[in-house]
Design a protein around this motif. Structure first.
Motif, PDB file in Angstrom:
ATOM      1  N   VAL A 212      11.726  41.790 -10.571  1.00 23.13           N
ATOM      2  CA  VAL A 212      10.381  41.259 -10.825  1.00 23.13           C
ATOM      3  C   VAL A 212      10.305  40.669 -12.230  1.00 23.13           C
ATOM      4  O   VAL A 212       9.769  39.579 -12.432  1.00 23.13           O
ATOM      5  N   ALA A 213      10.849  41.383 -13.212  1.00 27.03           N
ATOM      6  CA  ALA A 213      10.829  40.878 -14.590  1.00 27.03           C
ATOM      7  C   ALA A 213      11.562  39.548 -14.693  1.00 27.03           C
ATOM      8  O   ALA A 213      11.102  38.615 -15.374  1.00 27.03           O
ATOM      9  N   ASP A 214      12.705  39.416 -14.015  1.00 27.66           N
ATOM     10  CA  ASP A 214      13.457  38.151 -14.013  1.00 27.66           C
ATOM     11  C   ASP A 214      12.610  37.037 -13.412  1.00 27.66           C
ATOM     12  O   ASP A 214      12.561  35.921 -13.945  1.00 27.66           O
ATOM     13  N   ASP A 215      11.931  37.338 -12.290  1.00 28.47           N
ATOM     14  CA  ASP A 215      11.111  36.310 -11.646  1.00 28.47           C
ATOM     15  C   ASP A 215       9.915  35.921 -12.506  1.00 28.47           C
ATOM     16  O   ASP A 215       9.502  34.765 -12.507  1.00 28.47           O
ATOM     17  N   LEU A 216       9.384  36.860 -13.251  1.00 28.94           N
ATOM     18  CA  LEU A 216       8.260  36.539 -14.130  1.00 28.94           C
ATOM     19  C   LEU A 216       8.712  35.624 -15.267  1.00 28.94           C
ATOM     20  O   LEU A 216       7.987  34.703 -15.647  1.00 28.94           O
ATOM     21  N   ARG A 217       9.878  35.858 -15.806  1.00 26.97           N
ATOM     22  CA  ARG A 217      10.417  34.971 -16.841  1.00 26.97           C
ATOM     23  C   ARG A 217      10.592  33.562 -16.289  1.00 26.97           C
ATOM     24  O   ARG A 217      10.253  32.571 -16.947  1.00 26.97           O
ATOM     25  N   THR A 218      11.156  33.481 -15.093  1.00 24.81           N
ATOM     26  CA  THR A 218      11.374  32.157 -14.477  1.00 24.81           C
ATOM     27  C   THR A 218      10.042  31.466 -14.223  1.00 24.81           C
ATOM     28  O   THR A 218       9.878  30.276 -14.523  1.00 24.81           O
ATOM     29  N   LEU A 219       9.091  32.195 -13.665  1.00 19.55           N
ATOM     30  CA  LEU A 219       7.773  31.619 -13.364  1.00 19.55           C
ATOM     31  C   LEU A 219       7.088  31.165 -14.643  1.00 19.55           C
ATOM     32  O   LEU A 219       6.497  30.064 -14.683  1.00 19.55           O
TER      33      LEU A 219
END
Length: 222
Positions: A212-219
């Motif tokens: 989730v943290a990785d996806d938030l950075r990408t988003l």
């Protein structure tokens, strides 16, 4: 000699300028590399579904209200015994883990229980998870439009029955081990919307905090 060089130098300058323009144009029209998410993505990215609801401060809001911020949107309710507190805890923890890149993300909780989730109730509940979390409600018609726009799975249970392991929509787990009478069962997926209002990713409730943290950075970087 100087007279012979001048036309040649001029020609070289014209050619160089033309090459520079072609390179710049190529960069401008070249397709962007698709962002890499752990969650489910779409072949074609499109604007996220609009809604017209009321936030927990009593203000009329739409998705456009949050334009310029990455948005994490999901459906739930304040009396939810498991999915909602687990989801909100995971999201707020992932935002902290993502650091400064995710500091302006807004988390929108759209209620599926408007009879009980007044703006005041939502504000008290979301306050437990930090200022980035906003509760949204509205009349039954407005909430139905919001649910339909995202294909959200919601079911009011009339009698006790075993809950399914998963729902076909995005393969999303309901997260409820059983269905007590009167309970509202809903999916636990989170819709990730970029700063321009485009739906980019659907984050499963089975995603790890690190994913989730990785996806938030990408988003946040879009």
């Amino acid at each position: 000699m100087a007279e012979n060089r001048s036309p040649r130098m001029a020609l070289i300058g014209v050619v160089a300028a033309a090459v520079a323009i072609l390179v710049a144009t190529g960069i401008a029209i070249a397709p962007r590399t698709a962002p890499v998410f752990h969650g489910t993505t779409y072949t074609e990215v499109a604007p996220a579904a609009q809604f017209s609801l009321v936030d927990h401060d009593g203000r009329q809001v739409s998705l456009d209200t949050y334009r310029g911020h990455p948005v994490l949107l999901f459906f739930g309710y304040t009396n939810c015994p498991d999915v909602c507190p687990t989801t909100l805890t995971k999201l707020t923890s992932a935002m902290k883990q993502a650091g400064g890149e995710a500091e302006d993300i807004r988390v929108l909780l759209i209620t599926v229980d408007p009879a009980n989730d007044t703006p005041a109730t939502l504000k008290k509940y979301t306050g437990n998870f930090g200022p980035a979390v906003v509760g949204l409600t509205g009349d039954s018609a407005a909430l139905a439009v919001a649910r339909q726009g995202y294909g959200a799975y919601v079911e009011k249970v009339a009698a006790a029955a075993p809950a399914p392991a998963a729902h076909a929509e995005h393969g999303a787990h309901t997260g409820h081990a059983s269905r007590p009478a009167g309970m509202t069962v809903h999916s636990g997926v989170v819709y990730g919307i970029d700063r321009r209002g485009n739906l980019q990713v659907v984050i499963s409730d089975s995603a790890t905090p690190e994913e989730v943290a990785d996806d938030l950075r990408t988003l946040a970087g879009l």
